[in-house]
Motif scaffolding. Structure first.
Motif, PDB file in Angstrom:
ATOM      1  N   ALA A 248       0.822  -1.210   0.000  1.00 28.67           N
ATOM      2  CA  ALA A 248       0.000   0.000   0.000  1.00 28.67           C
ATOM      3  C   ALA A 248       0.856   1.260   0.000  1.00 28.67           C
ATOM      4  CB  ALA A 248      -0.939   0.001   1.211  1.00 28.67           C
ATOM      5  N   VAL A 249       2.083   1.149   0.497  1.00 27.59           N
ATOM      6  CA  VAL A 249       2.999   2.289   0.520  1.00 27.59           C
ATOM      7  C   VAL A 249       3.880   2.305  -0.723  1.00 27.59           C
ATOM      8  CG1 VAL A 249       4.957   3.358   1.716  1.00 27.59           C
ATOM      9  CG2 VAL A 249       3.032   2.430   3.024  1.00 27.59           C
ATOM     10  N   PHE A 250       4.561   1.187  -0.980  1.00 29.62           N
ATOM     11  CA  PHE A 250       5.582   1.158  -2.027  1.00 29.62           C
ATOM     12  C   PHE A 250       5.061   0.701  -3.388  1.00 29.62           C
ATOM     13  CE2 PHE A 250       8.039   0.729   1.919  1.00 29.62           C
ATOM     14  CZ  PHE A 250       8.954   1.756   1.744  1.00 29.62           C
ATOM     15  N   GLY A 251       3.921   0.047  -3.418  1.00 28.95           N
ATOM     16  CA  GLY A 251       3.382  -0.436  -4.682  1.00 28.95           C
ATOM     17  C   GLY A 251       3.684  -1.903  -4.919  1.00 28.95           C
ATOM     18  N   ARG A 252       3.413  -2.342  -6.132  1.00 32.67           N
ATOM     19  CA  ARG A 252       3.629  -3.743  -6.478  1.00 32.67           C
ATOM     20  C   ARG A 252       4.883  -3.881  -7.339  1.00 32.67           C
ATOM     21  NH1 ARG A 252       1.995  -4.838 -11.730  1.00 32.67           N
ATOM     22  NH2 ARG A 252       0.894  -3.129 -12.774  1.00 32.67           N
ATOM     23  N   LYS A 253       5.458  -5.052  -7.313  1.00 28.21           N
ATOM     24  CA  LYS A 253       6.680  -5.321  -8.074  1.00 28.21           C
ATOM     25  C   LYS A 253       6.359  -5.450  -9.559  1.00 28.21           C
ATOM     26  CE  LYS A 253       8.664  -9.436  -7.961  1.00 28.21           C
ATOM     27  NZ  LYS A 253       9.454 -10.600  -7.475  1.00 28.21           N
ATOM     28  N   VAL A 254       7.126  -4.740 -10.371  1.00 28.71           N
ATOM     29  CA  VAL A 254       6.970  -4.789 -11.825  1.00 28.71           C
ATOM     30  C   VAL A 254       8.321  -5.134 -12.440  1.00 28.71           C
ATOM     31  CG1 VAL A 254       6.339  -3.499 -13.908  1.00 28.71           C
ATOM     32  CG2 VAL A 254       5.145  -3.039 -11.746  1.00 28.71           C
ATOM     33  N   ALA A 255       8.364  -6.143 -13.296  1.00 30.67           N
ATOM     34  CA  ALA A 255       9.603  -6.530 -13.975  1.00 30.67           C
ATOM     35  C   ALA A 255       9.824  -5.617 -15.178  1.00 30.67           C
ATOM     36  CB  ALA A 255       9.524  -7.986 -14.418  1.00 30.67           C
ATOM     37  N   LEU A 256      11.023  -5.034 -15.286  1.00 29.19           N
ATOM     38  CA  LEU A 256      11.332  -4.084 -16.348  1.00 29.19           C
ATOM     39  C   LEU A 256      12.718  -4.354 -16.936  1.00 29.19           C
ATOM     40  CD1 LEU A 256      10.043  -0.848 -14.582  1.00 29.19           C
ATOM     41  CD2 LEU A 256       8.928  -2.063 -16.464  1.00 29.19           C
ATOM     42  N   PRO A 257      12.929  -3.965 -18.206  1.00 29.48           N
ATOM     43  CA  PRO A 257      11.926  -3.620 -19.210  1.00 29.48           C
ATOM     44  C   PRO A 257      11.025  -4.812 -19.514  1.00 29.48           C
ATOM     45  CG  PRO A 257      14.151  -3.013 -19.932  1.00 29.48           C
ATOM     46  CD  PRO A 257      14.300  -3.913 -18.742  1.00 29.48           C
ATOM     47  N   ALA A 258       9.813  -4.551 -19.918  1.00 28.76           N
ATOM     48  CA  ALA A 258       8.831  -5.614 -20.078  1.00 28.76           C
ATOM     49  C   ALA A 258       9.280  -6.680 -21.072  1.00 28.76           C
ATOM     50  CB  ALA A 258       7.492  -5.017 -20.518  1.00 28.76           C
ATOM     51  N   ALA A 259       9.952  -6.261 -22.151  1.00 26.52           N
ATOM     52  CA  ALA A 259      10.343  -7.204 -23.203  1.00 26.52           C
ATOM     53  C   ALA A 259      11.471  -8.135 -22.759  1.00 26.52           C
ATOM     54  CB  ALA A 259      10.752  -6.444 -24.464  1.00 26.52           C
ATOM     55  N   ASP A 260      12.378  -7.638 -21.937  1.00 25.51           N
ATOM     56  CA  ASP A 260      13.529  -8.430 -21.494  1.00 25.51           C
ATOM     57  C   ASP A 260      13.943  -7.948 -20.107  1.00 25.51           C
ATOM     58  OD1 ASP A 260      15.694 -10.139 -21.400  1.00 25.51           O
ATOM     59  OD2 ASP A 260      16.994  -8.836 -22.610  1.00 25.51           O
ATOM     60  N   PRO A 261      13.222  -8.337 -19.059  1.00 26.33           N
ATOM     61  CA  PRO A 261      13.437  -7.775 -17.725  1.00 26.33           C
ATOM     62  C   PRO A 261      14.843  -8.031 -17.188  1.00 26.33           C
ATOM     63  CG  PRO A 261      11.352  -8.966 -17.836  1.00 26.33           C
ATOM     64  CD  PRO A 261      12.103  -9.298 -19.087  1.00 26.33           C
ATOM     65  N   SER A 262      15.412  -6.969 -16.591  1.00 24.25           N
ATOM     66  CA  SER A 262      16.713  -7.094 -15.941  1.00 24.25           C
ATOM     67  C   SER A 262      16.673  -6.588 -14.507  1.00 24.25           C
ATOM     68  CB  SER A 262      17.777  -6.312 -16.728  1.00 24.25           C
ATOM     69  OG  SER A 262      17.430  -4.936 -16.812  1.00 24.25           O
ATOM     70  N   PHE A 263      15.551  -5.968 -14.100  1.00 23.41           N
ATOM     71  CA  PHE A 263      15.396  -5.504 -12.728  1.00 23.41           C
ATOM     72  C   PHE A 263      13.907  -5.448 -12.389  1.00 23.41           C
ATOM     73  CE2 PHE A 263      15.317  -1.655 -15.319  1.00 23.41           C
ATOM     74  CZ  PHE A 263      14.312  -0.890 -14.758  1.00 23.41           C
ATOM     75  N   ASP A 264      13.634  -5.311 -11.094  1.00 24.25           N
ATOM     76  CA  ASP A 264      12.262  -5.162 -10.611  1.00 24.25           C
ATOM     77  C   ASP A 264      12.126  -3.801  -9.940  1.00 24.25           C
ATOM     78  OD1 ASP A 264      11.389  -7.904 -11.243  1.00 24.25           O
ATOM     79  OD2 ASP A 264      12.788  -8.479  -9.656  1.00 24.25           O
ATOM     80  N   PHE A 265      10.982  -3.165 -10.164  1.00 28.24           N
ATOM     81  CA  PHE A 265      10.730  -1.835  -9.615  1.00 28.24           C
ATOM     82  C   PHE A 265       9.356  -1.850  -8.966  1.00 28.24           C
ATOM     83  CE2 PHE A 265      10.340   2.749  -9.463  1.00 28.24           C
ATOM     84  CZ  PHE A 265      11.655   3.217  -9.463  1.00 28.24           C
ATOM     85  N   ALA A 266       9.252  -1.267  -7.783  1.00 29.72           N
ATOM     86  CA  ALA A 266       7.965  -1.212  -7.092  1.00 29.72           C
ATOM     87  C   ALA A 266       7.232   0.072  -7.479  1.00 29.72           C
ATOM     88  CB  ALA A 266       8.168  -1.266  -5.585  1.00 29.72           C
TER      89      ALA A 266
END
Length: 212
Positions: A108-126
């Motif tokens: 609720a504070v930081f958000g949900r984990k999203v894998a990026l870049p979408a086509a070839d993920p190399s990191f996760d960002f909340a």
């Protein structure tokens, strides 16, 4: 432990962002990259070690179907209001090693984990669902680089080195407690202040400068 990854100047457009940093640091920060799928772009500057500065804004050349989903860029009117009010060094990104553990019960504070870049993920960002800054920027955005350090090879090194980084906030104690729960980076100093304000003192070839 939250580890300072980078500082973010969030601008209405890149030109204004670059001019602000030039006025503060007497440095011309070069273009970095476009974020495909996020509708944003940036300029980047090394600040010593693995820390860097990002000037980020909406990408005017992005496909209009793309939606900026981070750094509050979903709301350009708010970005403009804060920019005009002098809130320009607007936040920071903290590196974590196990994002799922950090986010547990804190989405609720930081958000949900999203894998990026979408086509070839190399990191996760909340990212919060509405793309806003976590707690309006009073706490950092979170990034998990999946065990690999951010390469500095494509980030300009103009001799700038971060010396101090601080947050002034009307409810400093509450922010400190929240961040200490998950391991506050000692680089960040939090103190009571009449208004929300980040300040960074940066050693440059022209001497010690303040970015805010």
């Amino acid at each position: 432990m939250l580890t300072l990854d980078h500082l973010t100047v969030i601008a209405p457009n890149l030109d204004e962002g670059v001019r602000h940093v030039r006025a503060c640091l007497d440095l011309d920060v070069p273009f970095g990259q476009r974020h495909v799928g996020m509708g944003s772009c940036n300029h980047l500057l090394q600040l010593g070690g693995s820390i860097y500065l990002e000037i980020v804004a909406l990408d005017p050349d992005a496909d209009p179907r793309e939606t900026a989903r981070w750094f509050g860029l979903n709301d350009p009117k708010k970005v403009r209001r804060e920019w005009d009010a002098g809130q320009r060094l607007r936040g920071w990104v903290a590196r974590v090693d196990r994002m799922d553990e950090v986010l547990g019960g804190r989405e609720a504070v930081f958000g949900r984990k999203v894998a990026l870049p979408a086509a070839d993920p190399s990191f996760d960002f909340a990212i919060p669902e509405d793309g806003s800054l976590p707690l309006d920027g009073a706490v950092p955005s979170l990034i998990d680089r999946r065990g690999k350090a951010r390469s500095m090879a494509n980030i300009a090194d103009l001799g700038a080195r971060l010396k101090t980084f601080s947050l002034e906030h009307p409810d400093a104690d509450a922010i400190s407690i929240r961040l200490k729960e998950i391991g506050l980076d000692p680089m960040l100093t939090i103190r009571q202040g009449p208004e929300f304000r980040y300040r960074a003192h940066v050693e440059t070839p022209a001497g010690l400068k303040e970015l805010s």
